[in-house]
Design an enzyme around this catalytic site. Structure first.
Site, PDB file in Angstrom:
ATOM      1  N   TYR A   7      47.791  36.899  37.616  1.00  0.00           N
ATOM      2  CA  TYR A   7      47.504  37.879  36.562  1.00  0.00           C
ATOM      3  C   TYR A   7      46.160  38.573  36.717  1.00  0.00           C
ATOM      4  O   TYR A   7      45.778  39.362  35.858  1.00  0.00           O
ATOM      5  CB  TYR A   7      47.589  37.220  35.179  1.00  0.00           C
ATOM      6  CG  TYR A   7      46.778  35.967  34.980  1.00  0.00           C
ATOM      7  CD1 TYR A   7      45.409  36.011  34.773  1.00  0.00           C
ATOM      8  CD2 TYR A   7      47.405  34.715  34.981  1.00  0.00           C
ATOM      9  CE1 TYR A   7      44.670  34.858  34.590  1.00  0.00           C
ATOM     10  CE2 TYR A   7      46.677  33.555  34.785  1.00  0.00           C
ATOM     11  CZ  TYR A   7      45.315  33.632  34.585  1.00  0.00           C
ATOM     12  OH  TYR A   7      44.585  32.485  34.394  1.00  0.00           O
ATOM     13  N   LYS A   8      45.446  38.313  37.808  1.00  0.00           N
ATOM     14  CA  LYS A   8      44.184  39.011  38.047  1.00  0.00           C
ATOM     15  C   LYS A   8      44.455  40.217  38.948  1.00  0.00           C
ATOM     16  O   LYS A   8      44.975  41.226  38.504  1.00  0.00           O
ATOM     17  CB  LYS A   8      43.155  38.051  38.632  1.00  0.00           C
ATOM     18  CG  LYS A   8      42.713  36.953  37.654  1.00  0.00           C
ATOM     19  CD  LYS A   8      41.657  36.057  38.263  1.00  0.00           C
ATOM     20  CE  LYS A   8      41.067  35.084  37.261  1.00  0.00           C
ATOM     21  NZ  LYS A   8      42.020  34.073  36.748  1.00  0.00           N
ATOM     22  N   PHE A  62      35.710  26.770  38.913  1.00  0.00           N
ATOM     23  CA  PHE A  62      36.225  27.040  37.583  1.00  0.00           C
ATOM     24  C   PHE A  62      36.594  25.694  36.959  1.00  0.00           C
ATOM     25  O   PHE A  62      37.255  24.867  37.588  1.00  0.00           O
ATOM     26  CB  PHE A  62      37.449  27.954  37.642  1.00  0.00           C
ATOM     27  CG  PHE A  62      37.849  28.468  36.293  1.00  0.00           C
ATOM     28  CD1 PHE A  62      37.149  29.507  35.705  1.00  0.00           C
ATOM     29  CD2 PHE A  62      38.894  27.887  35.601  1.00  0.00           C
ATOM     30  CE1 PHE A  62      37.511  29.977  34.440  1.00  0.00           C
ATOM     31  CE2 PHE A  62      39.255  28.341  34.339  1.00  0.00           C
ATOM     32  CZ  PHE A  62      38.557  29.390  33.756  1.00  0.00           C
ATOM     33  N   ARG A 104      29.803  39.666  34.583  1.00  0.00           N
ATOM     34  CA  ARG A 104      30.666  39.881  35.745  1.00  0.00           C
ATOM     35  C   ARG A 104      31.307  41.270  35.676  1.00  0.00           C
ATOM     36  O   ARG A 104      31.791  41.687  34.628  1.00  0.00           O
ATOM     37  CB  ARG A 104      31.791  38.834  35.810  1.00  0.00           C
ATOM     38  CG  ARG A 104      31.346  37.409  35.984  1.00  0.00           C
ATOM     39  CD  ARG A 104      32.511  36.518  36.367  1.00  0.00           C
ATOM     40  NE  ARG A 104      33.661  36.701  35.477  1.00  0.00           N
ATOM     41  CZ  ARG A 104      34.851  36.138  35.661  1.00  0.00           C
ATOM     42  NH1 ARG A 104      35.045  35.363  36.713  1.00  0.00           N
ATOM     43  NH2 ARG A 104      35.830  36.330  34.813  1.00  0.00           N
ATOM     44  N   ASP A 121      41.878  27.223  46.132  1.00  0.00           N
ATOM     45  CA  ASP A 121      42.162  27.908  44.878  1.00  0.00           C
ATOM     46  C   ASP A 121      41.905  29.394  45.119  1.00  0.00           C
ATOM     47  O   ASP A 121      40.765  29.814  45.334  1.00  0.00           O
ATOM     48  CB  ASP A 121      41.248  27.364  43.772  1.00  0.00           C
ATOM     49  CG  ASP A 121      41.496  28.025  42.422  1.00  0.00           C
ATOM     50  OD1 ASP A 121      42.017  29.158  42.393  1.00  0.00           O
ATOM     51  OD2 ASP A 121      41.134  27.427  41.390  1.00  0.00           O
TER      52      ASP A 121
END
Length: 416
Positions: free
Chosen positions: A226-227, A129, A375, A201
């Site tokens: 927050y995922k 990312f 995705r 990560d």
């Protein structure tokens, strides 16, 4: 031949089926973007109201003690520790993933520089990312001490790149684009064999796959809440530093919350012992409090059951796409092997962006990443097997009838 009835049978024996009732989701929506922003736990509204109307409005400044605001980053960190294989006192919930990467990367480089002046290579994934790469690039430039970023793709290139000049390796446990899952224990051991330190990560794995940071003998980890942990938009991130490293040096963002005696108001910084030294400035209490709602729901489930359902649902999604959409030019870039698959499925299509917009218009919410990647996130706590069936049927219809090919679905906003 996979059928709707088969999917309903899977739901009937799903031990996690009841968890969906703890989340607030819009009607007529199949949410396949929990790998980007998790759904809201129903408890979050009451918690936010309590923070604002009782703790802030009524208790005011006394809340730092009375309502444990001061220790909230560490108390919630101890809960998150339970899903990443960490010990109590090793995790803090604070700042952002980018900021926490800066802290732990600086710490890793400091540790390495004290042992050897020759270690000047930082390895990262070419398809990491981007924020991870930007932080590494920025730190290397500002330190101006000869650090070089070397990009790799996959385990073979990593193994070839490892040598005695490598200081640190930054890896996404699950790749945000492809869903590839690095084998943490073997990879960590390979890096350590050459004297490197590894930073994991966990943004696209925490809460979705089994993680055992201490069991893997990892060095540092960062990740968002927050995922899959459903902490809320922009919720504070996590940082993990084990006992073997946590007191070796101070991290560079030496704010007052990480001071050993913050209320002595000393002019010189002295780092607190343990993970508290990885705190910097005053914490965002309202959003921090909501993280606890997400992790509390998550801890009601069993991580092996979550992982088993994730794999079963991604298996189903892949099989249904192949069964229903075989005559369309879709390229699956997510690994099939369970051992190296995260919890989202990525498909490439030349018109992927427009297809995703057409799905969203029907209430099937996935997301798009360049180049050409659609995705579909699988979040076992609030998705059903029947949801997967209907999502693929919508995809099939959109592809068969080219309903994606209208101006409205090609129009891009600031956020894609």
């Amino acid at each position: 031949m996979l059928t709707l009835e088969y999917c309903r049978q899977l739901d009937a024996v799903d031990p996690l089926a009841g968890m969906k009732q703890q989340f607030a989701l819009p009607d007529n929506t199949i949410y396949l973007d929990g790998n980007s922003l998790g759904a809201r736990p129903k408890s979050a509204s009451a918690r936010a109201q309590a923070v604002v109307e009782q703790e802030w409005q009524q208790d005011l400044i006394s809340s730092w003690n009375k309502n444990q605001w001061w220790n909230l980053p560490l108390n919630i960190g101890n809960k998150v520790a339970q899903v990443v294989g960490a010990k109590e006192g090793e995790v803090a919930i604070t700042d952002t993933t980018s900021t926490n990467l800066f802290k732990v990367l600086a710490t890793a480089l400091r540790i390495q520089s004290e042992a050897s002046s020759e270690r000047k290579i930082i390895i990262a994934e070419r398809e990491a990312f981007p924020t991870d790469l930007y932080i590494i690039q920025g730190m290397s430039e500002w330190l101006n001490q000869g650090y070089q970023l070397q990009l790799i793709s996959g385990p073979e290139e990593l193994q070839a790149a490892l040598n005695e000049q490598v200081a640190a390796v930054v890896l996404s446990h699950v790749n945000y684009r492809t869903g590839y899952l690095w084998p943490m224990q073997d990879t960590t051991a390979a890096i350590h064999a050459h004297g490197g330190l590894v930073i994991w990560d966990l943004c696209h794995s925490i809460g979705a796959v089994d993680i055992d940071l201490n069991g893997a003998d990892a060095d540092f980890a960062i990740g968002c809440t927050y995922k899959y942990l459903n902490g809320g938009p922009g919720a504070p991130a996590m940082v993990w530093v084990p006992a073997k490293h946590v007191n070796r040096c101070a991290q560079p963002l030496s704010g007052w919350w990480g001071h050993a005696q913050p209320f002595e108001m000393a002019t010189d910084y002295a780092p607190a012992a343990g993970i508290r030294r990885y705190l910097s400035g005053t914490q965002p209490i309202t959003s921090l409090a909501l993280v606890e709602c997400g992790i509390d729901v998550h801890l009601q489930a069993d991580m092996p059951k979550i992982r088993a359902k994730s794999l079963a649902m991604t298996d189903l999604f892949i099989a249904l796409v192949e069964q229903e959409c075989a005559n369309h030019p879709l390229e699956m870039i997510t690994p099939r092997e369970h051992a190296v698959r995260g919890s989202h499925v990525s498909l490439k299509h030349e018109h992927g962006f427009a297809i995703i917009q057409a799905l969203i218009a029907r209430g099937v919410i996935g997301d798009y990443r360049e180049p050409e990647v659609m995705r579909f996130g699988i979040t076992p706590l609030y998705l059903s097997f029947e949801d997967v069936w209907h999502a693929v049927q919508h995809l099939k219809d959109i592809l068969d009838n080219k309903t994606w090919d209208t101006p409205e679905f090609h129009r891009r906003g600031e956020v894609t």
